[in-house]
Design a protein around this motif. Structure first.
Motif, PDB file in Angstrom:
ATOM      1  N   SER A   2      77.788 -31.342  46.530  1.00  0.00           N
ATOM      2  CA  SER A   2      78.472 -30.199  47.110  1.00  0.00           C
ATOM      3  C   SER A   2      78.336 -30.172  48.623  1.00  0.00           C
ATOM      4  N   GLU A   3      79.358 -29.622  49.257  1.00  0.00           N
ATOM      5  CA  GLU A   3      79.324 -29.447  50.711  1.00  0.00           C
ATOM      6  C   GLU A   3      78.200 -28.481  51.112  1.00  0.00           C
ATOM      7  N   ASN A   4      77.773 -27.629  50.175  1.00  0.00           N
ATOM      8  CA  ASN A   4      76.757 -26.620  50.478  1.00  0.00           C
ATOM      9  C   ASN A   4      75.340 -27.183  50.464  1.00  0.00           C
ATOM     10  N   ILE A   5      75.154 -28.363  49.923  1.00  0.00           N
ATOM     11  CA  ILE A   5      73.833 -28.977  49.858  1.00  0.00           C
ATOM     12  C   ILE A   5      73.499 -29.585  51.221  1.00  0.00           C
ATOM     13  N   SER A   6      72.283 -29.349  51.670  1.00  0.00           N
ATOM     14  CA  SER A   6      71.862 -29.978  52.920  1.00  0.00           C
ATOM     15  C   SER A   6      70.560 -30.743  52.699  1.00  0.00           C
ATOM     16  N   ILE A   7      70.384 -31.759  53.533  1.00  0.00           N
ATOM     17  CA  ILE A   7      69.196 -32.602  53.470  1.00  0.00           C
ATOM     18  C   ILE A   7      68.579 -32.625  54.867  1.00  0.00           C
ATOM     19  N   ILE A   8      67.296 -32.346  54.928  1.00  0.00           N
ATOM     20  CA  ILE A   8      66.561 -32.350  56.190  1.00  0.00           C
ATOM     21  C   ILE A   8      65.383 -33.306  56.049  1.00  0.00           C
ATOM     22  N   ILE A   9      65.279 -34.249  56.974  1.00  0.00           N
ATOM     23  CA  ILE A   9      64.171 -35.198  56.976  1.00  0.00           C
ATOM     24  C   ILE A   9      63.220 -34.838  58.109  1.00  0.00           C
ATOM     25  N   TRP A  10      61.982 -34.553  57.763  1.00  0.00           N
ATOM     26  CA  TRP A  10      60.925 -34.365  58.746  1.00  0.00           C
ATOM     27  C   TRP A  10      60.338 -35.746  58.972  1.00  0.00           C
ATOM     28  N   SER A  11      60.417 -36.245  60.201  1.00  0.00           N
ATOM     29  CA  SER A  11      60.000 -37.617  60.474  1.00  0.00           C
ATOM     30  C   SER A  11      59.361 -37.720  61.851  1.00  0.00           C
ATOM     31  N   LYS A  12      58.919 -38.942  62.167  1.00  0.00           N
ATOM     32  CA  LYS A  12      58.377 -39.202  63.500  1.00  0.00           C
ATOM     33  C   LYS A  12      58.788 -40.606  63.927  1.00  0.00           C
ATOM     34  N   GLU A  13      58.729 -40.834  65.213  1.00  0.00           N
ATOM     35  CA  GLU A  13      59.055 -42.152  65.752  1.00  0.00           C
ATOM     36  C   GLU A  13      58.071 -43.188  65.221  1.00  0.00           C
ATOM     37  N   GLY A  14      58.571 -44.374  64.898  1.00  0.00           N
ATOM     38  CA  GLY A  14      57.717 -45.462  64.458  1.00  0.00           C
ATOM     39  C   GLY A  14      57.292 -45.388  63.003  1.00  0.00           C
ATOM     40  N   SER A  16      57.892 -46.212  59.408  1.00  0.00           N
ATOM     41  CA  SER A  16      58.753 -47.091  58.601  1.00  0.00           C
ATOM     42  C   SER A  16      59.217 -46.403  57.323  1.00  0.00           C
ATOM     43  N   TYR A  17      58.384 -45.555  56.734  1.00  0.00           N
ATOM     44  CA  TYR A  17      58.802 -44.819  55.545  1.00  0.00           C
ATOM     45  C   TYR A  17      59.950 -43.875  55.880  1.00  0.00           C
ATOM     46  N   CYS A  18      59.879 -43.241  57.053  1.00  0.00           N
ATOM     47  CA  CYS A  18      60.956 -42.354  57.499  1.00  0.00           C
ATOM     48  C   CYS A  18      62.250 -43.145  57.662  1.00  0.00           C
ATOM     49  N   ASP A  19      62.142 -44.320  58.273  1.00  0.00           N
ATOM     50  CA  ASP A  19      63.313 -45.178  58.456  1.00  0.00           C
ATOM     51  C   ASP A  19      63.906 -45.594  57.113  1.00  0.00           C
ATOM     52  N   ASP A  20      63.058 -45.877  56.128  1.00  0.00           N
ATOM     53  CA  ASP A  20      63.536 -46.241  54.796  1.00  0.00           C
ATOM     54  C   ASP A  20      64.340 -45.099  54.167  1.00  0.00           C
ATOM     55  N   VAL A  21      63.856 -43.878  54.323  1.00  0.00           N
ATOM     56  CA  VAL A  21      64.558 -42.710  53.776  1.00  0.00           C
ATOM     57  C   VAL A  21      65.920 -42.563  54.441  1.00  0.00           C
ATOM     58  N   LYS A  22      65.963 -42.664  55.749  1.00  0.00           N
ATOM     59  CA  LYS A  22      67.227 -42.531  56.474  1.00  0.00           C
ATOM     60  C   LYS A  22      68.212 -43.622  56.069  1.00  0.00           C
ATOM     61  N   LYS A  23      67.728 -44.849  55.954  1.00  0.00           N
ATOM     62  CA  LYS A  23      68.579 -45.968  55.553  1.00  0.00           C
ATOM     63  C   LYS A  23      69.142 -45.722  54.151  1.00  0.00           C
ATOM     64  N   TYR A  24      68.313 -45.256  53.244  1.00  0.00           N
ATOM     65  CA  TYR A  24      68.741 -44.974  51.874  1.00  0.00           C
ATOM     66  C   TYR A  24      69.849 -43.920  51.858  1.00  0.00           C
ATOM     67  N   LEU A  25      69.661 -42.849  52.619  1.00  0.00           N
ATOM     68  CA  LEU A  25      70.663 -41.781  52.636  1.00  0.00           C
ATOM     69  C   LEU A  25      71.982 -42.257  53.254  1.00  0.00           C
ATOM     70  N   GLU A  27      73.089 -45.349  53.112  1.00  0.00           N
ATOM     71  CA  GLU A  27      73.687 -46.198  52.077  1.00  0.00           C
ATOM     72  C   GLU A  27      74.369 -45.369  50.997  1.00  0.00           C
ATOM     73  N   LYS A  28      73.807 -44.198  50.687  1.00  0.00           N
ATOM     74  CA  LYS A  28      74.375 -43.299  49.674  1.00  0.00           C
ATOM     75  C   LYS A  28      75.453 -42.386  50.260  1.00  0.00           C
ATOM     76  N   GLU A  29      75.710 -42.543  51.565  1.00  0.00           N
ATOM     77  CA  GLU A  29      76.702 -41.738  52.289  1.00  0.00           C
ATOM     78  C   GLU A  29      76.394 -40.246  52.201  1.00  0.00           C
ATOM     79  N   LEU A  30      75.112 -39.912  52.347  1.00  0.00           N
ATOM     80  CA  LEU A  30      74.661 -38.530  52.336  1.00  0.00           C
ATOM     81  C   LEU A  30      74.243 -38.130  53.753  1.00  0.00           C
TER      82      LEU A  30
END
Length: 89
Positions: A2-14, A16-25, A27-30
């Motif tokens: 749904s357009e009403n769903i939002s995703i917020i990533i709490w992350s930090k520079e450097g 790698s787990y944060c980068d993996d999450v962003k890459k996954y999203l 790829e899923k076009e989210l």
């Protein structure tokens, strides 16, 4: 999703787990927004109050004022939460 769903990533520079999450999203076009906790300990304090953790990544998925926080590290935990949201949507 749904357009009403939002995703917020709490992350930090450097983070790698944060980068993996962003890459996954991507790829899923989210679409997602990022809260960068790098050099912002007061933001980690917010995570501590909300979820009892100070680590990142934390992914919040929800709508309106109702969000679920995914605090476990690993794409499988994020996928599980997304699957639940898709079923409810």
């Amino acid at each position: 999703m749904s357009e009403n769903i939002s995703i917020i990533i709490w992350s930090k520079e450097g983070c790698s787990y944060c980068d993996d999450v962003k890459k996954y999203l991507v790829e899923k076009e989210l679409a997602y927004k990022t809260v960068d906790v790098t050099n912002n300990d007061h933001l980690r304090d917010i995570l501590d109050v909300k979820y009892g953790v100070r680590h990142v990544p934390v992914v919040e998925i929800g709508q309106g004022n109702v969000y679920r926080g995914v605090t476990e590290v690993g794409i499988e935990h994020l996928q599980e939460a997304l699957d639940e949201v898709l079923v409810l949507d």
